[in-house]
Design a protein around this motif. Structure first.
Motif, mmCIF file in Angstrom:
data_model
loop_
_atom_site.group_PDB
_atom_site.id
_atom_site.type_symbol
_atom_site.label_atom_id
_atom_site.label_comp_id
_atom_site.label_asym_id
_atom_site.label_seq_id
_atom_site.Cartn_x
_atom_site.Cartn_y
_atom_site.Cartn_z
ATOM 1 N N THR A 33 0.856 -1.180 0.000
ATOM 2 C CA THR A 33 0.000 0.000 0.000
ATOM 3 C C THR A 33 0.893 1.232 0.000
ATOM 4 O OG1 THR A 33 -1.727 -1.148 1.238
ATOM 5 C CG2 THR A 33 -1.818 1.259 1.201
ATOM 6 N N PHE A 34 0.689 2.090 -0.967
ATOM 7 C CA PHE A 34 1.473 3.305 -1.127
ATOM 8 C C PHE A 34 0.582 4.503 -0.819
ATOM 9 C CE2 PHE A 34 4.902 1.179 -3.398
ATOM 10 C CZ PHE A 34 4.249 0.071 -3.909
ATOM 11 N N GLN A 35 1.130 5.471 -0.083
ATOM 12 C CA GLN A 35 0.371 6.685 0.201
ATOM 13 C C GLN A 35 1.223 7.909 -0.085
ATOM 14 O OE1 GLN A 35 -1.551 6.778 4.020
ATOM 15 N NE2 GLN A 35 -2.702 8.612 3.485
ATOM 16 N N PHE A 36 0.634 8.896 -0.711
ATOM 17 C CA PHE A 36 1.267 10.184 -0.965
ATOM 18 C C PHE A 36 0.721 11.151 0.074
ATOM 19 C CE2 PHE A 36 3.950 12.880 -3.004
ATOM 20 C CZ PHE A 36 3.567 13.518 -4.172
ATOM 21 N N GLY A 37 1.571 11.890 0.754
ATOM 22 C CA GLY A 37 1.116 12.792 1.791
ATOM 23 C C GLY A 37 0.195 13.884 1.251
ATOM 24 N N ASP A 38 -0.668 14.379 2.110
ATOM 25 C CA ASP A 38 -1.611 15.423 1.700
ATOM 26 C C ASP A 38 -0.896 16.636 1.111
ATOM 27 O OD1 ASP A 38 -3.904 14.873 4.517
ATOM 28 O OD2 ASP A 38 -3.701 13.873 2.569
ATOM 29 N N ALA A 39 0.253 16.980 1.680
ATOM 30 C CA ALA A 39 1.005 18.148 1.220
ATOM 31 C C ALA A 39 1.965 17.811 0.080
ATOM 32 C CB ALA A 39 1.783 18.755 2.384
ATOM 33 N N ARG A 40 1.972 16.576 -0.335
ATOM 34 C CA ARG A 40 2.827 16.083 -1.437
ATOM 35 C C ARG A 40 4.315 16.314 -1.152
ATOM 36 N NH1 ARG A 40 1.905 18.891 -6.011
ATOM 37 N NH2 ARG A 40 0.531 20.401 -5.060
ATOM 38 N N LYS A 41 4.690 16.158 0.134
ATOM 39 C CA LYS A 41 6.102 16.248 0.504
ATOM 40 C C LYS A 41 6.662 14.900 0.943
ATOM 41 C CE LYS A 41 5.963 20.953 2.348
ATOM 42 N NZ LYS A 41 6.262 21.776 3.555
#
Lengths: 112, 112
Positions: free
Chosen positions: B62-70
């Motif tokens: 499972t991959f997640q990109f942070g809300d702030a895209r950092k």
């Protein structure tokens, strides 16, 4: 071909000799990268070609290293007067867009 | 200081355990890629995430990109020995925003 092809797969050379490593990228891919990876380490950026733009050579470790990309396709990485610290796996990758790069199997260079 | 900081650098676990590895930066990115490299092979693209907060699943990964895209994380459920390898995150980053730049990687070993 279907993927990125690198040759030779293995190269043993004597210290002080010149070597040429070849990369055949995926047809149509505009971006081409060279990286170096020492045993157990991450990827060290060497050089980046994008279309007809001037290459980004900022990762080349010394003036003994050079690379060219002919006709926007095949690339050759040349190392002159090889040193033992040049021993590593040299990886080539190509990409077309932001969605990802495809790597070759690498050339394992051993300088003796 | 590296653009992308990956943690932990090394992780050794038993088969069946869960794990999470991280990729962090102080910069904002339009997209982020994850690769896995097995011994003797070039890195292979696993996934690209492009939207803040995005979650993508690839079987047990499972991959997640942070809300702030950092930042981004990779979670593996019920790890298997076949998951052993070097996990690398990468972004497109330079003045033109189009050069693939890698983090230092997380080296994972899953013991049977």
């Amino acid at each position: 071909g279907a993927g990125v092809s690198q040759s030779p797969s293995n190269k043993v050379t004597e210290k002080g000799k010149d070597v040429e490593l070849r990369c055949d990228p995926i047809s149509g891919h505009t971006a081409l990268y060279w990286y170096r990876q020492s045993l157990g380490q991450g990827l060290e950026f060497l050089i980046y070609f994008q279309g007809n733009s001037a290459p980004d050579k900022s990762g080349l470790p010394s003036d003994r290293f050079s690379a060219e990309r002919t006709g926007g396709s095949v690339s050759t990485l040349t190392i002159q007067r090889t040193q033992q610290e040049d021993s590593a796996v040299y990886l080539c990758a190509s990409s077309l867009h932001i969605l990802g790069a495809f790597f070759g199997q690498g050339t394992r260079l051993t300088v003796v | 200081t590296q653009l992308l900081e990956q943690s932990p650098q090394f992780l050794s676990i038993q088969e069946g355990e869960n794990l999470t590895v991280y990729c962090n930066s102080s910069s904002v990115f339009s997209s982020l890629q994850w690769y896995r490299q097995e011994p003797g092979e070039g890195p292979v693209l696993l996934v690209t995430v492009v939207t803040g907060g995005e979650v993508k699943k690839l079987k047990r990964l499972t991959f997640q990109f942070g809300d702030a895209r950092k930042d981004s994380s990779l979670h593996i459920t019920a790890a298997q020995p076949g998951d052993t390898g070097l996990y690398l995150c990468a972004v497109l980053y330079n003045n033109a925003g189009n050069m693939l730049t890698f983090g230092g990687g997380t080296r994972l070993m899953v013991k049977p």
